[in-house]
Design an enzyme around this catalytic site. Sequence first.
Site, short mmCIF file in Angstrom:
data_model
loop_
_atom_site.label_atom_id
_atom_site.label_comp_id
_atom_site.label_asym_id
_atom_site.label_seq_id
_atom_site.Cartn_x
_atom_site.Cartn_y
_atom_site.Cartn_z
N CYS A 168 0.80 -1.24 0.00
CA CYS A 168 0.00 0.00 0.00
C CYS A 168 0.82 1.28 0.00
O CYS A 168 0.82 2.02 -0.98
CB CYS A 168 -0.92 0.00 1.21
SG CYS A 168 -2.11 -1.34 1.17
N1 LIG Z 1 -2.43 -6.47 1.74
C1 LIG Z 1 -2.91 -5.42 2.38
O1 LIG Z 1 -2.64 -5.21 3.54
C2 LIG Z 1 -3.86 -4.44 1.70
C3 LIG Z 1 -4.51 -3.48 2.49
C4 LIG Z 1 -5.39 -2.60 1.90
C5 LIG Z 1 -5.62 -2.66 0.53
N2 LIG Z 1 -4.98 -3.59 -0.23
C6 LIG Z 1 -5.30 -3.63 -1.66
O2 LIG Z 1 -6.07 -4.79 -1.94
C7 LIG Z 1 -5.76 -5.30 -3.24
C8 LIG Z 1 -5.34 -6.76 -3.13
O3 LIG Z 1 -4.16 -6.84 -2.36
P1 LIG Z 1 -3.66 -8.20 -1.71
O4 LIG Z 1 -2.62 -7.80 -0.72
O5 LIG Z 1 -4.78 -9.05 -1.26
O6 LIG Z 1 -2.97 -8.88 -3.00
P2 LIG Z 1 -2.48 -10.41 -3.12
O7 LIG Z 1 -1.42 -10.41 -4.16
O8 LIG Z 1 -2.19 -10.97 -1.77
O9 LIG Z 1 -3.75 -11.18 -3.67
C9 LIG Z 1 -4.29 -10.97 -4.92
C10 LIG Z 1 -4.84 -12.29 -5.43
O10 LIG Z 1 -5.49 -12.03 -6.67
C11 LIG Z 1 -5.24 -13.12 -7.54
N3 LIG Z 1 -5.50 -12.68 -8.92
C12 LIG Z 1 -4.72 -11.93 -9.72
N4 LIG Z 1 -5.35 -11.73 -10.90
C13 LIG Z 1 -6.54 -12.37 -10.83
C14 LIG Z 1 -7.61 -12.54 -11.74
N5 LIG Z 1 -7.62 -11.98 -12.95
N6 LIG Z 1 -8.66 -13.28 -11.34
C15 LIG Z 1 -8.68 -13.85 -10.10
N7 LIG Z 1 -7.69 -13.72 -9.21
C16 LIG Z 1 -6.64 -12.99 -9.57
C17 LIG Z 1 -3.81 -13.51 -7.24
O11 LIG Z 1 -3.53 -14.82 -7.65
C18 LIG Z 1 -3.77 -13.34 -5.71
O12 LIG Z 1 -4.12 -14.53 -5.04
C19 LIG Z 1 -4.70 -4.37 -3.79
O13 LIG Z 1 -5.29 -3.39 -4.57
C20 LIG Z 1 -4.09 -3.74 -2.55
O14 LIG Z 1 -3.53 -2.47 -2.82
C21 LIG Z 1 -4.12 -4.49 0.33
#
Ligand SMILES: NC(=O)c1ccc[n+]([C@@H]2O[C@H](COP(=O)([O-])OP(=O)(O)OC[C@H]3O[C@@H](n4cnc5c(N)ncnc54)[C@H](O)[C@@H]3O)[C@@H](O)[C@H]2O)c1
Length: 448
Positions: free
Chosen positions: A286
């Site tokens: 983030c």
């Molecule tokens: N991790 C955090 O603490 C956090 C906090 C707030 C916001 N976010 C936001 O949330 C979003 C997700 O982050 P995250 O940390 O969960 O990411 P992550 O990489 O842990 O998980 C994303 C998942 O999406 C899957 N994926 C990718 N393309 C795909 C598709 N076309 N169809 C289906 N699945 C697909 C991946 O395989 C993965 O498992 C981002 O935008 C991030 O900025 C994350």
Amino acid sequence: MNTASVDSLELIKQKIETREARIGIVGMGYVGLPLALLFSGERFKVTGFDVAADKVAKLNSGGSYIVRILPAEIQQAQKAGFRATADYSEIAAMDAVIICVPTPLNEHHEPDLSYVTGTVASLAPYIHQDQLIILESTTYPGTTEEIVAPMLEAGNPLGLKVARTLEQPGVHVAFSPEREDPGNDTVARHDIPKVVGGCGPAASELASALYGSIFRRVIKVSSPSVAEMTKLLENIYRCVNIALVNELKQLCMRMGIDIHEVIDAAKTKPFGFQAFYPGPGLGGHCIPIDPFYLSWKAKEFDFRTRFIELAGEINTAMPYFVLDQTTAALNDRSKSLKGSKILVLGLAYKRDIDDLRESPSLTIIELFREKGATVAYNDPYFPTVGHGRHYDLNMTCTPLDNLAQYDAVVIVTDHTTYDYKAIVAQAKLVVDTRNATKGIDAKNIVRC
Ligand SMILES: NC(=O)c1ccc[n+]([C@@H]2O[C@H](COP(=O)([O-])OP(=O)(O)OC[C@H]3O[C@@H](n4cnc5c(N)ncnc54)[C@H](O)[C@@H]3O)[C@@H](O)[C@H]2O)c1
């Protein structure tokens, strides 16, 4: 007013209330999987969608790939109907779909929305009337209205439109930012207020009803753009304040003042001050990334986001500051960094988590290596580290013994499992970038 639309709205709200509504969550990562468990814990039948076959298989076998989520929690959810799939045709059976896929930056430091657009293109053929589609991935203001909604309208074979008024039938689209703070157990997930902005009043109402079933408080804002900007403001606020203390730390070091003592004193003020702490650089999905989604979008409006740029400059320079401080500390001991043996403690971007995305450790290890040091690392959460978008390390975790063999032990992540007293007692030199050795008085500690 079209009573058919109002009736169908009431019907979906009723399905949410009775838990008959089926929830699809796309992206079973750090955000999507805990969210799936939260809905499942509230008796919703949840389907997790992910393109990663290994994650789908692991979840369906009752396993977990995130340290803080126990296999028992997945198994409990399975009993309540949770399963994972890579088959997008199952979207058709969902009443609500929440998108939680990555939103990184590309090599030119610009938003990479390919995961979002890829997801929307894959699900558009299967959407149906009155379905609720919510984007949770962090992004710049305008993404939901300008990209997601038009792609859903263009990609569905039924000619469905996004419902923008209460009278208009169609698919309901909203944005709701994720506010998780990994590793922070002080606030229960359902106590974190949820912000929601819909493309139309029905979308806002439905998204509020859905999240209201798992979060204690939902804040409805007037549009998806306001919700998107809210998330960016929260992260930019952190990014700028961390940069401020990182800069002040460097000044304090020159002045012989302990910045941590200053922050501890300042935070006794009961109003108008929130403590932020300096460190070796920003990490995670983030704070190092999201602000640049806004600076990119701002250019479209002929606007320069100078606070974001300055904070980015200061924060990205921090690993180089650690390099300089380690070099100087070795120099004081008549050693050069070239040819030295260095142990880096901690790969994760912050303490007690198993996430190394954008971690400053990765940059610091590469910088040490470039300068000719031999580098080992220890991190209880990472037995090995390979290569990623911005690093190529290919290393194996070294046990925490025989610390006297290293010319310097550099604390980059202050995991609570480390025995810092024992580390200081055994190491020749400890470079502490996190104030992890607070309270330990020893000549071989260099705090920076
Ligand atoms: N991790 C955090 O603490 C956090 C906090 C707030 C916001 N976010 C936001 O949330 C979003 C997700 O982050 P995250 O940390 O969960 O990411 P992550 O990489 O842990 O998980 C994303 C998942 O999406 C899957 N994926 C990718 N393309 C795909 C598709 N076309 N169809 C289906 N699945 C697909 C991946 O395989 C993965 O498992 C981002 O935008 C991030 O900025 C994350």
